[in-house]
Design an enzyme around this catalytic site. Sequence first.
Site, short mmCIF file in Angstrom:
data_model
loop_
_atom_site.label_atom_id
_atom_site.label_comp_id
_atom_site.label_asym_id
_atom_site.label_seq_id
_atom_site.Cartn_x
_atom_site.Cartn_y
_atom_site.Cartn_z
N GLU A 1 0.84 -1.09 0.13
CA GLU A 1 -0.10 0.09 0.08
C GLU A 1 0.83 1.08 0.00
OE1 GLU A 1 -3.42 -0.37 2.62
OE2 GLU A 1 -4.05 1.62 1.81
N GLU B 1 -2.25 0.28 13.28
CA GLU B 1 -3.45 1.00 12.53
C GLU B 1 -4.75 0.77 13.17
OE1 GLU B 1 -3.93 -1.44 8.91
OE2 GLU B 1 -5.28 0.18 7.98
#
Length: 908
Positions: A488, A756
């Site tokens: 990502e 996260e």
Amino acid sequence: MQVSSLFVEYSRNPLAIDTPAPRFSWTLFAEERGQCQSAYQILVASTEEDLEADTGDMWDSGRVQSAQSTQIVYAGSSLQSNMIYYWKVRVWDSDGEPSAYSETAQFGTGLLQPDEWVAKWIGRGPAVEQRVDVINQALDVVDEEDKTIEVDGRSVLLRREFVIDKPVKRARVYVCGLGYYELSLNGTKVGDHVLAPPKTHYRERVLYDTFDVTGNLTVGANAFGIMLGNGWFNPQKKWWGWRMQWYGSPRAIMQMHVEYEDGTTQLFSSDETWKAATGPIVASCIYDGETYDANLEKPGWEEPDYDDSQWDSVNLVEPPGGELVSAMLPPSRVTETIQPVGRKQPEPGVYVFDMGQNFAGWVRVKVKGPKGTELVLRFAEDAYDDGTLDPSRNGSALATDTYIMKGDGVETYEPRFTWHGFRYVEVTGFPGEPALDAIEGCVVHSACDPVGHFECDNELINKIHRCTLWAQRSCLQGVPLDCPQRAERLGWMGDVHATAEEAMLNLDMALFYTKWLRDIQLQQDEATGDLPYIAPRPGTAERLGRSPAWSSAYLMVPWYHYLNYGDFQLLQAHYENMKRYVQFLGTLATDYILPKDVHGDWASVAEGWEFGDPELVPTAYYYYDATIVSKVAKILGKEEDANYYAELSQQIRVAFNERWFDQETNNYETGTQCCNAFPLFLGIVPEEREAAVLENLIDDIIEKNNGHLNTGILGTKYMIEMLTQRKRSDIAYMIVTQQDHPSWEYMLRNSTTLTEEWDPGKPGETHGSGNHVMFGSVDAWFYRTLAGINIDERHPGYEKTVIKPYFPDDLNYVNASVRTIRGIISSSWQRGNGSLILSVTIPVNSTAEVWLPVGTMADEIITESGHVIWDSTFRGNVPGILGGRVQDRYLVIEIASGAYQFEFKLSP
Ligand code: RAM
């Protein structure tokens, strides 16, 4: 008074600015309190000799009656390309006494006009390539490949010999190689940049580096060598769904300007006379790693007298498309090396090293063994108890470096064209048993200077701060990233606005964000004004849905930047585009209400939370954006716009309350923490209902959630800051220091960086990234609330600071400082025998307001360095103290620059 640090465009002695009117700043130093600058004089000269003789042949500002010591715009003769200019400054203090001139500083200019690039783009690929500008934007297509394009992922070597026949006075190289490049001169790497150039949308803009190479040249034969890797430009898998775009095969451009001692000049540049070959790196990919076959090395290729007769001639290739501009942001560097703290052997021949810290970068390995041995290094954030690597957080990124040995004594390898996010490294194929020091970790990120310091006597808070900094640095890779490890690593804009204030307190972000904001600007949809929500990103956001909550970073980050650095020009540069975005949101709105966002309060753990919840989020940003545009318009002197956007924000406010405020229950939308906190933060709530909404929120925190938050990345930031604004720092402190899920304590039990999700997961479970900075917004609260260092919006760039610490009962000390554009500001406090000492430093030419709690005890006394300044009435009467007033149960003391020590009692 002394002039100390001199900055041009936020840098000390920059090599290649590319603006015709650079801005000058300096900081001042004085022993005495209360020193101010009343005037300045800047001299800019084209030679050092001129400057020494106090002649500013380029610019002599003359004595300018002004207190301004930052962002002073150059107004001299027009600057030429490829030059070095020398400058100094002197100032006059409040009594009209001049200082001595500062030391000489310098700044260089890059190639200011595009046509000054005579060099040509060269490579091994075909002259003209098929362009693949349409990316596959379907989120579910992850590894889609376009079979029509053959991609050669091998590294490219470019070389050229040349002769220098007389002594060189000065030589400079301007260079760019895509995806990533390394330049060497006579066998030595030029500069210490890694992973250069920083990623941009290459069709719009390409960044070049500038190096002084005077010392690298010798009279006689010399050679340039450029090695090229794939980076974000030539992804071997062509594209990875919506993550990457294939731009073309690797290519480079380079131009060296030599000035000889005898005054003549000569230009050397990349052209069709260069030679090309493939290099030892047989594959390189940001996500997958690098494979290096040492047997394919071409020893001496970057030195003179190398036989390149077997090499191909280079091809002149198409320019990537974007404008070439100087890379003005801090380059990526290896900023630190770290040693492993442990090693396990889960299986025979499989060694897993624990670096003790999760970070972004790579390892350098030292190995001795037979030729052809394949050493495989795999990287991951987790390992099982027995040591087995758990790479699941990498997603589809293979994160593997392979080194094939040449069998030539001790070989040292570190990758050049990839990086990983990891704590554990699995080593297989190592000949024999690797010692603990067989590898060392190289910490890699955009080298933004550290400017902040924070510590206190609560170990959890210190840990949150440390983990935030590690995550923050890991996520600065030429672009602000969400995370450094999985497939990502993108410039998700919501993550950036959530953390920008924290980042600016910890690191010098001025140029990094300036670069990134331009990335966004260049990707604004020309026809509609729509913005992406990842930047830079290939293509538009058309098929990904919209996220005003993320895209609004384009309005919020310039605003934060302005508050921190007082950068008026940045606001000017983006104003029209900011306005256009708000207009665009208007076209999406129905009666001022925007449709649901694709993200919402991302990573929320509120019960039943789904992507996009709460629905009020995008409209709240619409309001926020309109208020920012209104404020910016005012600053830029655009009264009409200022009024228009102020009115617009009021209309949005009315519609917002009509749509989401429940008059009966005093809740917004579903009454979650985010739903109530965000409107309170924005000041949208009808005044007479504020207390009730706040009460509902606190009730939700304490009663329903047992003192915990359940917010995502937006709600967390706004709720905590809002609680302090509304005099409930106690609740904010409780949330921040909370134990058990959801809390930072729970998140960080086994982590060395922020994660996260509130639940960081365990090895073997599916879970999000283990190094994500977005929940690091709280670190700004440590500086702002625990240390109390706040910016006064009316005096941006810390011209005036508001020092207003909150003293939690169970905290005994806080030490914090920030190196601002005007100098160091510090605020530290410590409890002593029944009293509290607050030490504050304010740089010369700045002022502050210090807020101290009063009015709770009968025999209250406040002293400053031993002088009584308060005993139920304000006495002042101390040098540097300009005044005092009582407001809201605080004694608000106005101070000038200097170091102060306040001592007072806190109510029991
Ligand atoms: C995730 C990213 C990022 C977030 C987006 C919405 O994939 O990692 O943190 O902003 O989604």
